[in-house]
Design a protein around this motif. Structure first.
Motif, mmCIF file in Angstrom:
data_model
loop_
_atom_site.group_PDB
_atom_site.id
_atom_site.type_symbol
_atom_site.label_atom_id
_atom_site.label_comp_id
_atom_site.label_asym_id
_atom_site.label_seq_id
_atom_site.Cartn_x
_atom_site.Cartn_y
_atom_site.Cartn_z
ATOM 1 N N ASP A 295 0.892 -1.207 -0.105
ATOM 2 C CA ASP A 295 -0.093 -0.066 -0.013
ATOM 3 C C ASP A 295 0.858 1.213 0.066
ATOM 4 N N GLY A 296 1.922 1.241 0.649
ATOM 5 C CA GLY A 296 2.948 2.447 0.815
ATOM 6 C C GLY A 296 3.377 3.019 -0.502
ATOM 7 N N CYS A 297 3.378 2.052 -1.528
ATOM 8 C CA CYS A 297 3.998 2.359 -2.934
ATOM 9 C C CYS A 297 2.958 3.412 -3.500
ATOM 10 N N TYR A 298 2.013 3.407 -3.536
ATOM 11 C CA TYR A 298 1.113 4.153 -4.394
ATOM 12 C C TYR A 298 1.063 5.738 -4.234
ATOM 13 N N GLU A 299 1.268 6.344 -2.925
ATOM 14 C CA GLU A 299 1.473 7.563 -2.670
ATOM 15 C C GLU A 299 2.779 7.981 -3.208
ATOM 16 N N LEU A 300 3.790 7.113 -2.987
ATOM 17 C CA LEU A 300 5.078 7.536 -3.600
ATOM 18 C C LEU A 300 5.058 7.907 -5.155
ATOM 19 N N ILE A 301 4.250 7.056 -6.104
ATOM 20 C CA ILE A 301 4.330 6.938 -7.394
ATOM 21 C C ILE A 301 3.298 8.078 -7.734
ATOM 22 N N GLN A 302 2.276 8.362 -6.986
ATOM 23 C CA GLN A 302 1.412 9.618 -7.121
ATOM 24 C C GLN A 302 2.205 10.895 -7.015
ATOM 25 N N GLN A 303 2.919 11.166 -6.075
ATOM 26 C CA GLN A 303 3.683 12.314 -5.988
ATOM 27 C C GLN A 303 4.894 12.388 -7.099
ATOM 28 N N GLN A 304 5.665 11.411 -7.470
ATOM 29 C CA GLN A 304 6.420 11.423 -8.772
ATOM 30 C C GLN A 304 5.833 11.869 -9.850
ATOM 31 N N SER A 305 4.579 11.182 -10.071
ATOM 32 C CA SER A 305 3.920 11.296 -11.647
ATOM 33 C C SER A 305 3.033 12.361 -11.513
ATOM 34 N N ARG A 306 2.782 12.959 -10.315
ATOM 35 C CA ARG A 306 1.717 13.959 -10.514
ATOM 36 C C ARG A 306 0.248 13.597 -11.000
ATOM 37 N N GLY A 307 0.003 12.206 -10.955
ATOM 38 C CA GLY A 307 -1.300 11.708 -11.499
ATOM 39 C C GLY A 307 -1.458 11.531 -13.035
ATOM 40 N N ILE A 308 -0.198 11.832 -13.514
ATOM 41 C CA ILE A 308 -0.374 11.854 -15.204
ATOM 42 C C ILE A 308 -0.286 10.165 -15.597
ATOM 43 N N PRO A 309 -1.156 9.679 -16.206
ATOM 44 C CA PRO A 309 -1.102 8.127 -16.740
ATOM 45 C C PRO A 309 0.059 8.079 -17.411
ATOM 46 N N ARG A 310 0.684 8.563 -18.291
ATOM 47 C CA ARG A 310 1.922 8.257 -19.086
ATOM 48 C C ARG A 310 2.915 8.199 -18.207
ATOM 49 N N LYS A 311 3.026 9.127 -17.355
ATOM 50 C CA LYS A 311 4.029 8.892 -16.425
ATOM 51 C C LYS A 311 4.303 7.822 -15.485
ATOM 52 N N ILE A 312 2.985 7.372 -14.938
ATOM 53 C CA ILE A 312 2.671 6.394 -14.182
ATOM 54 C C ILE A 312 3.064 5.339 -14.931
ATOM 55 N N ASN A 313 2.818 5.116 -16.149
ATOM 56 C CA ASN A 313 3.172 3.916 -16.757
ATOM 57 C C ASN A 313 4.865 3.755 -16.977
ATOM 58 N N THR A 314 5.416 4.881 -17.266
ATOM 59 C CA THR A 314 7.074 4.927 -17.287
ATOM 60 C C THR A 314 7.460 4.724 -15.955
ATOM 61 N N ILE A 315 7.142 4.905 -14.794
ATOM 62 C CA ILE A 315 7.379 4.604 -13.613
ATOM 63 C C ILE A 315 7.282 3.117 -13.133
ATOM 64 N N MET A 316 6.114 2.682 -13.258
ATOM 65 C CA MET A 316 5.754 1.467 -13.117
ATOM 66 C C MET A 316 6.654 0.451 -13.974
ATOM 67 N N ASP A 317 6.826 0.650 -15.151
ATOM 68 C CA ASP A 317 7.520 -0.198 -16.071
ATOM 69 C C ASP A 317 9.071 -0.377 -15.420
ATOM 70 N N ARG A 318 9.463 0.741 -14.895
ATOM 71 C CA ARG A 318 10.753 0.864 -14.191
ATOM 72 C C ARG A 318 10.778 0.110 -12.733
ATOM 73 N N ILE A 319 9.779 0.157 -12.114
ATOM 74 C CA ILE A 319 9.641 -0.507 -10.904
ATOM 75 C C ILE A 319 9.499 -2.036 -11.226
ATOM 76 N N LEU A 320 8.751 -2.179 -12.016
ATOM 77 C CA LEU A 320 8.699 -3.935 -12.222
ATOM 78 C C LEU A 320 9.845 -4.491 -12.892
ATOM 79 N N LEU A 321 10.770 -3.603 -13.458
ATOM 80 C CA LEU A 321 12.109 -4.042 -14.086
ATOM 81 C C LEU A 321 13.180 -4.335 -12.833
ATOM 82 N N PHE A 322 12.981 -3.252 -12.027
ATOM 83 C CA PHE A 322 13.764 -3.493 -10.864
ATOM 84 C C PHE A 322 13.295 -4.740 -9.885
ATOM 85 N N GLY A 323 12.010 -4.934 -9.751
ATOM 86 C CA GLY A 323 11.569 -5.983 -8.935
ATOM 87 C C GLY A 323 12.113 -7.348 -9.502
#
Length: 333
Positions: free
Chosen positions: A217-245
């Motif tokens: 649950d703590g992940c979503y707020e961090l992603i929100q802050q970095q992406s500012r809620g813009i879907p395309r930025k969310i996609n970019t960040i999540m792709d990197r997070i999954l690659l890191f994982g």
């Protein structure tokens, strides 16, 4: 790369819009409803605006996927700073119209003839203009003129304009009053709030066949802050997070994992910014460089000469003091 590790059927956060993965937030539902309403009216303009990456093109693709091709022939164009004549040529090209005489009048005549043929077949044309904020005022006015093509009181061409927020200012210009009167609906897409960001991520994970509990649950707020809620930025960040994982073999992704990825992204952006600043620094002309070297050399020479002069004066003073001491000692003896 990470799809198999996490059991995805495909990558859940691709940047390419996919109408089958359309996430209908409250604002996106409203924008799509406006498009559908405009389509049912068969006339006028629908204007959808929003920041980069908020999903305007995705909504347009969603609408296109729902159209009955037997009733509506829809074409989508992405515009740059097209002047009116070039815009007319692009519209003719997107409808696959062949024109032998390349004058503006010939292109307009070909478009009008094509629209009349569609009308005779009980069909009509729809034009979606993406990145419409790039169009000069004269080109937007040209679109309004095309909306005057009618037969038996029925418009033959309808246009939807999709653009960034600058489009709103363009439309509000004093000489755009006639165009504004043709707008039957408009909507502005804003960024996701935290709840929508969380729902969007979980929706994408579900569509790809992944585990909805993959992120703590703590992940979503961090992603929100970095992406500012813009879907395309969310996609970019999540792709990197999954690659890191995948690389770190994280069965569940924690807030610490997300922080690590966000720090890496921030560092990359800082390095790119510094590199761009360095490469954009103006190079000094050869003559200027040579002049600077000459001035520097002259300054150093002058400073050296001054130090040598001071050293000689000090040496002379010491010798004089020694001479005085020697004379005094001689008198004492």
């Amino acid at each position: 790369m990470y799809e198999k590790y996490y059991g995805f059927r495909e990558r859940p956060f691709q940047l390419t819009p996919n109408h089958q993965w359309f996430y209908a937030s409250k604002l996106h539902k409203r924008a799509l409803a406006y498009l559908q309403y405009g389509l049912s009216q068969g006339e006028g303009f629908i204007v959808i605006t929003g920041d980069v990456g908020t999903g305007k093109t995705t909504i347009a693709n969603q609408l296109l996927s729902q159209l009955n091709q037997d009733e509506i022939i829809a074409k989508q164009i992405v515009t740059s700073k097209l002047e009116p004549d070039d815009l007319i040529r692009m519209i003719a090209s997107c409808f696959n119209l062949v024109v032998t005489d390349h004058s503006k009048a010939s292109y307009l005549d070909a478009i009008y003839s094509y629209l009349k043929r569609l009308h005779a077949q009980h069909r009509r044309a729809l034009l979606l203009v993406d990145e419409a904020q790039n169009l000069p005022l004269a080109s937007i006015e040209e679109l309004r003129m095309l909306s005057n093509f009618q037969l038996n009181g029925k418009p033959l061409l309808q246009s939807f304009l999709l653009g960034q927020n600058e489009l709103n200012a363009i439309i509000q210009a004093p000489d755009m009053e006639q165009f504004r009167q043709r707008i039957i609906a408009s909507s502005n897409l804003s960024a996701f709030q935290l709840d929508d960001t969380k729902s969007y991520i979980r929706y994408r994970l579900h569509q790809a066949g992944g585990d909805l509990q993959l992120l703590q649950d703590g992940c979503y707020e961090l992603i929100q802050q970095q992406s500012r809620g813009i879907p395309r930025k969310i996609n970019t960040i999540m792709d990197r997070i999954l690659l890191f994982g995948y690389l770190e073999e994280c069965a569940v992704i924690s807030a610490d994992n997300v922080n690590t990825v966000l720090e890496e992204i921030s560092q990359e952006i800082a390095n790119q910014t510094a590199g761009a600043a360095a490469t954009s620094a103006p190079a000094l002309p050869v003559q200027t460089t040579q002049n600077l070297r000459a001035e520097l050399s002259q300054m150093l020479d002058s400073e050296l000469e001054q130090k040598i002069k001071m050293a000689k004066e000090l040496d002379a003073l010491l010798k004089r003091q020694q001479q005085l001491l020697s004379n005094r000692d001689g008198k004492d003896n």
